[in-house]
Design an enzyme around this catalytic site. Sequence first.
Site, PDB file in Angstrom:
ATOM      1  N   ASN A  59       0.818  -1.210   0.000  1.00 54.89           N
ATOM      2  CA  ASN A  59       0.000   0.000   0.000  1.00 54.89           C
ATOM      3  C   ASN A  59       0.856   1.265   0.000  1.00 54.89           C
ATOM      4  O   ASN A  59       2.082   1.211   0.102  1.00 54.89           O
ATOM      5  CB  ASN A  59      -0.956  -0.020   1.197  1.00 54.89           C
ATOM      6  N   HIS A  61      23.579   1.221  11.553  1.00 53.12           N
ATOM      7  CA  HIS A  61      24.937   1.593  11.954  1.00 53.12           C
ATOM      8  C   HIS A  61      25.288   0.870  13.248  1.00 53.12           C
ATOM      9  O   HIS A  61      24.414   0.432  13.982  1.00 53.12           O
ATOM     10  CB  HIS A  61      25.042   3.105  12.182  1.00 53.12           C
ATOM     11  N   LYS A  89      -0.280 -14.681  19.683  1.00 56.58           N
ATOM     12  CA  LYS A  89      -0.956 -15.968  19.487  1.00 56.58           C
ATOM     13  C   LYS A  89      -0.561 -16.517  18.118  1.00 56.58           C
ATOM     14  O   LYS A  89       0.155 -15.870  17.367  1.00 56.58           O
ATOM     15  CB  LYS A  89      -2.475 -15.813  19.575  1.00 56.58           C
TER      16      LYS A  89
END
Length: 177
Positions: free
Chosen positions: A65, A95, A160
């Site tokens: 998107n 870094h 879950k």
Amino acid sequence: MTGFLSELRLYVCNNFIAHFPSHRVRLWFYRKVMKFSIGTGTTIFMKCKFDCASGLKIGNDSCINANCRLDSRGFLEIGNCVSISEDVIFLTADHSEELLETSNREKKVTVGDYVWIGTRAMILPGVNVGKGAVVAAGAVVSRNVEDLAVVGGVPAKFIKYRPENFDYKANYKRLFQ
């Protein structure tokens, strides 16, 4: 001169092509000029930003998107039927945390098939998101995510497992997007 042309290509990609309201034009540019490997049926909506030419591989029937940042300096691989919501950030370089050295460390990021990533999530360098996993909106993923796991929070933690039901495609298009 090579560095200038590379930076010019990124500038054109991020400031013109990414704002052009045609999937075909954007995908052509991404494949031919940016050298991204993008599967059939995959959509990249407008205003996505890229940090590097090449180093990006996206499977078939996936949807990225609008307003996502895809850093492919360390290589970014996104699987088939992946749904990525708006404003998601993928980072493949960072870094040293010791601040003694400012050179980049590049680490590959892999996103498995049938993954859902919620709005404004961030995937950090070196992370593997397993097949069928779900990353909740706003999560910051700093560690690998198991297959079928649902994770959320800052830093992302296991919530879950989701059921294994992969009979869908994540590809869709909207006009002028």
